[in-house]
Design a protein around this motif. Sequence first.
Motif, mmCIF file in Angstrom:
data_model
loop_
_atom_site.group_PDB
_atom_site.id
_atom_site.type_symbol
_atom_site.label_atom_id
_atom_site.label_comp_id
_atom_site.label_asym_id
_atom_site.label_seq_id
_atom_site.Cartn_x
_atom_site.Cartn_y
_atom_site.Cartn_z
ATOM 1 N N ALA A 6 36.739 -19.200 5.809
ATOM 2 C CA ALA A 6 36.742 -18.085 6.753
ATOM 3 C C ALA A 6 35.952 -18.500 7.991
ATOM 4 C CB ALA A 6 36.108 -16.851 6.121
ATOM 5 N N ILE A 7 36.541 -18.298 9.146
ATOM 6 C CA ILE A 7 35.910 -18.668 10.406
ATOM 7 C C ILE A 7 35.420 -17.402 11.100
ATOM 8 C CG2 ILE A 7 36.196 -19.882 12.601
ATOM 9 C CD1 ILE A 7 36.690 -21.597 10.017
ATOM 10 N N LEU A 8 34.116 -17.368 11.401
ATOM 11 C CA LEU A 8 33.505 -16.265 12.140
ATOM 12 C C LEU A 8 33.571 -16.581 13.629
ATOM 13 C CD1 LEU A 8 30.424 -15.861 9.866
ATOM 14 C CD2 LEU A 8 31.815 -13.935 10.577
ATOM 15 N N GLU A 9 34.125 -15.659 14.406
ATOM 16 C CA GLU A 9 34.196 -15.808 15.853
ATOM 17 C C GLU A 9 33.448 -14.656 16.507
ATOM 18 O OE1 GLU A 9 38.375 -15.929 16.820
ATOM 19 O OE2 GLU A 9 38.471 -18.081 16.370
ATOM 20 N N ALA A 10 32.683 -14.962 17.541
ATOM 21 C CA ALA A 10 31.950 -13.919 18.263
ATOM 22 C C ALA A 10 32.876 -13.272 19.280
ATOM 23 C CB ALA A 10 30.737 -14.521 18.969
ATOM 24 N N GLY A 11 32.799 -11.956 19.358
ATOM 25 C CA GLY A 11 33.563 -11.199 20.345
ATOM 26 C C GLY A 11 32.636 -10.286 21.122
ATOM 27 N N PHE A 69 32.113 -19.033 4.594
ATOM 28 C CA PHE A 69 32.100 -18.642 6.002
ATOM 29 C C PHE A 69 31.535 -19.768 6.860
ATOM 30 C CE2 PHE A 69 32.030 -14.690 3.652
ATOM 31 C CZ PHE A 69 32.942 -13.907 4.341
ATOM 32 N N ARG A 70 32.189 -19.991 7.996
ATOM 33 C CA ARG A 70 31.705 -20.952 8.994
ATOM 34 C C ARG A 70 31.790 -20.293 10.366
ATOM 35 N NH1 ARG A 70 35.791 -24.879 7.107
ATOM 36 N NH2 ARG A 70 36.557 -24.584 9.199
ATOM 37 N N PHE A 71 30.860 -20.644 11.220
ATOM 38 C CA PHE A 71 30.890 -20.164 12.602
ATOM 39 C C PHE A 71 31.796 -21.048 13.434
ATOM 40 C CE2 PHE A 71 26.537 -18.691 11.499
ATOM 41 C CZ PHE A 71 26.628 -17.380 11.915
ATOM 42 N N ASP A 72 32.507 -20.464 14.401
ATOM 43 C CA ASP A 72 33.063 -21.301 15.443
ATOM 44 C C ASP A 72 31.904 -21.567 16.412
ATOM 45 O OD1 ASP A 72 32.832 -18.995 17.035
ATOM 46 O OD2 ASP A 72 34.842 -19.174 17.865
ATOM 47 N N THR A 73 32.091 -22.443 17.378
ATOM 48 C CA THR A 73 30.981 -22.865 18.245
ATOM 49 C C THR A 73 30.400 -21.700 19.041
ATOM 50 O OG1 THR A 73 31.989 -25.045 18.418
ATOM 51 C CG2 THR A 73 30.290 -24.515 20.022
ATOM 52 N N VAL A 74 31.251 -20.847 19.586
ATOM 53 C CA VAL A 74 30.765 -19.714 20.381
ATOM 54 C C VAL A 74 29.912 -18.787 19.519
ATOM 55 C CG1 VAL A 74 31.457 -17.673 21.707
ATOM 56 C CG2 VAL A 74 32.703 -19.808 21.989
ATOM 57 N N ALA A 75 30.391 -18.477 18.328
ATOM 58 C CA ALA A 75 29.642 -17.581 17.438
ATOM 59 C C ALA A 75 28.329 -18.210 16.992
ATOM 60 C CB ALA A 75 30.488 -17.219 16.223
ATOM 61 N N LEU A 77 26.480 -20.461 18.612
ATOM 62 C CA LEU A 77 25.529 -20.440 19.729
ATOM 63 C C LEU A 77 25.063 -19.013 20.027
ATOM 64 C CD1 LEU A 77 27.159 -23.134 22.036
ATOM 65 C CD2 LEU A 77 25.090 -23.365 20.642
ATOM 66 N N ALA A 78 25.951 -18.040 19.899
ATOM 67 C CA ALA A 78 25.562 -16.643 20.115
ATOM 68 C C ALA A 78 24.567 -16.200 19.051
ATOM 69 C CB ALA A 78 26.796 -15.741 20.096
ATOM 70 N N HIS A 79 24.819 -16.608 17.813
ATOM 71 C CA HIS A 79 23.937 -16.233 16.705
ATOM 72 C C HIS A 79 22.537 -16.832 16.873
ATOM 73 C CE1 HIS A 79 22.818 -14.984 12.707
ATOM 74 N NE2 HIS A 79 22.540 -16.216 12.363
ATOM 75 N N LEU A 80 22.474 -18.024 17.426
ATOM 76 C CA LEU A 80 21.185 -18.708 17.582
ATOM 77 C C LEU A 80 20.496 -18.401 18.911
ATOM 78 C CD1 LEU A 80 22.047 -22.176 16.027
ATOM 79 C CD2 LEU A 80 20.728 -20.314 15.007
ATOM 80 N N ASP A 81 21.175 -17.645 19.787
ATOM 81 C CA ASP A 81 20.580 -17.290 21.068
ATOM 82 C C ASP A 81 19.301 -16.501 20.824
ATOM 83 O OD1 ASP A 81 20.499 -17.233 23.878
ATOM 84 O OD2 ASP A 81 21.358 -15.221 23.908
#
Length: 141
Positions: A6-11, A69-75, A77-81
């Motif tokens: 499952a890929i987590l994407e930030a929106g 679950f894995r993050f896409d790059t945008v998610a 970086l957003a999560h670690l902001d």
Amino acid sequence: MKKINAILEAGKDGYGVWFEEIPNVFAFGETIELAQEDAFSVISHFVEFLNDYKKPIPKILQGEYEIEFRFDTVALLAHLDGVITKAALSKASGINQSQLSHYSKGIKKPRKEQQDKIINGICKLGNELLSVANLKTLPKS
């Protein structure tokens, strides 16, 4: 046990989830935790729907499975902001701050090589923090 990727994407309003092995099935949540909960729920409802309409159930959903679950790059970086600064990640990954900013905003999509540098940079920062945590405090003399 079978594994569903499952890929987590930030929106703009939260996190979306899509499944590599299950096309056209998606989940959403305002937080990562809610998106993960919704992912389990969506798959359960999907299987119920297939059963109700006497449709074949994909092999990956037959029996026991787990969702990874894995993050896409945008998610990611957003999560670690706010946890890791772009300056620290830039130094650890070798990618300049403005490029990291473009990735975190979704303006540009990093190539696989850049994604690997970002992950390696995050791991490097994590290891540095762990090494500090493992230091013993010396008594005052």
